[in-house]
Write a protein that holds these residues in place. Structure first.
Motif, PDB file in Angstrom:
ATOM      1  N   LEU A  29      -6.398  -2.098   4.217  1.00 25.87           N
ATOM      2  CA  LEU A  29      -7.096  -2.719   3.093  1.00 25.87           C
ATOM      3  C   LEU A  29      -7.975  -3.839   3.619  1.00 25.87           C
ATOM      4  O   LEU A  29      -7.536  -4.716   4.354  1.00 25.87           O
ATOM      5  CB  LEU A  29      -6.097  -3.270   2.074  1.00 25.87           C
ATOM      6  N   ASP A  31     -10.425  -7.164   3.545  1.00 26.18           N
ATOM      7  CA  ASP A  31     -10.424  -8.463   2.862  1.00 26.18           C
ATOM      8  C   ASP A  31     -11.612  -8.545   1.903  1.00 26.18           C
ATOM      9  O   ASP A  31     -12.565  -7.794   2.003  1.00 26.18           O
ATOM     10  CB  ASP A  31     -10.511  -9.599   3.874  1.00 26.18           C
ATOM     11  N   THR A  35      -7.771 -10.529  -6.315  1.00 21.78           N
ATOM     12  CA  THR A  35      -6.312 -10.500  -6.216  1.00 21.78           C
ATOM     13  C   THR A  35      -5.724  -9.302  -6.937  1.00 21.78           C
ATOM     14  O   THR A  35      -4.768  -8.689  -6.455  1.00 21.78           O
ATOM     15  CB  THR A  35      -5.723 -11.803  -6.787  1.00 21.78           C
ATOM     16  N   TYR A  38      -5.305  -6.200  -4.835  1.00 16.83           N
ATOM     17  CA  TYR A  38      -4.164  -6.200  -3.923  1.00 16.83           C
ATOM     18  C   TYR A  38      -2.848  -6.035  -4.670  1.00 16.83           C
ATOM     19  O   TYR A  38      -1.927  -5.393  -4.170  1.00 16.83           O
ATOM     20  CB  TYR A  38      -4.154  -7.482  -3.087  1.00 16.83           C
ATOM     21  N   HIS A  41      -2.645  -2.256  -5.596  1.00 15.46           N
ATOM     22  CA  HIS A  41      -2.368  -1.438  -4.417  1.00 15.46           C
ATOM     23  C   HIS A  41      -0.983  -1.730  -3.831  1.00 15.46           C
ATOM     24  O   HIS A  41      -0.328  -0.833  -3.297  1.00 15.46           O
ATOM     25  CB  HIS A  41      -3.470  -1.613  -3.379  1.00 15.46           C
ATOM     26  N   GLY A  42      -0.549  -2.969  -3.909  1.00 12.52           N
ATOM     27  CA  GLY A  42       0.813  -3.292  -3.475  1.00 12.52           C
ATOM     28  C   GLY A  42       1.851  -2.564  -4.305  1.00 12.52           C
ATOM     29  O   GLY A  42       2.840  -2.041  -3.774  1.00 12.52           O
TER      30      GLY A  42
END
Length: 72
Positions: A29, A31, A35, A38, A41-42
């Motif tokens: 992933l 940068d 937020t 992420y 996807h987390g």
């Protein structure tokens, strides 16, 4: 439902692929995303790793059961 060793091997290979693919995605992933990107996807990675563990457990149990039926 009884599974053959071929099906059990497929499940184990699928679980290994899922773990490899999602961990690889996590490391790749880039940068600079918001937020929320992420977080989503987390969550996807965590859910798919849990599914991979479930598939691996089913494959392992089927592999062992098929071996006992064959007398191995």
């Amino acid at each position: 439902m009884k599974m053959t060793r071929r099906v059990a091997a497929f499940l184990l290979a699928l679980a290994a692929f899922m773990v490899f693919e999602w961990i690889n995605l996590g490391f790749n992933l880039a940068d600079g995303h918001p937020t929320a990107f992420y977080v989503v996807h987390g969550i996807l990675i965590a859910v798919n790793l849990i599914l991979a563990l479930v598939v691996a457990a089913l494959g392992w149990r089927a592999w062992r059961a098929a071996g006992r039926q064959r007398g191995i």
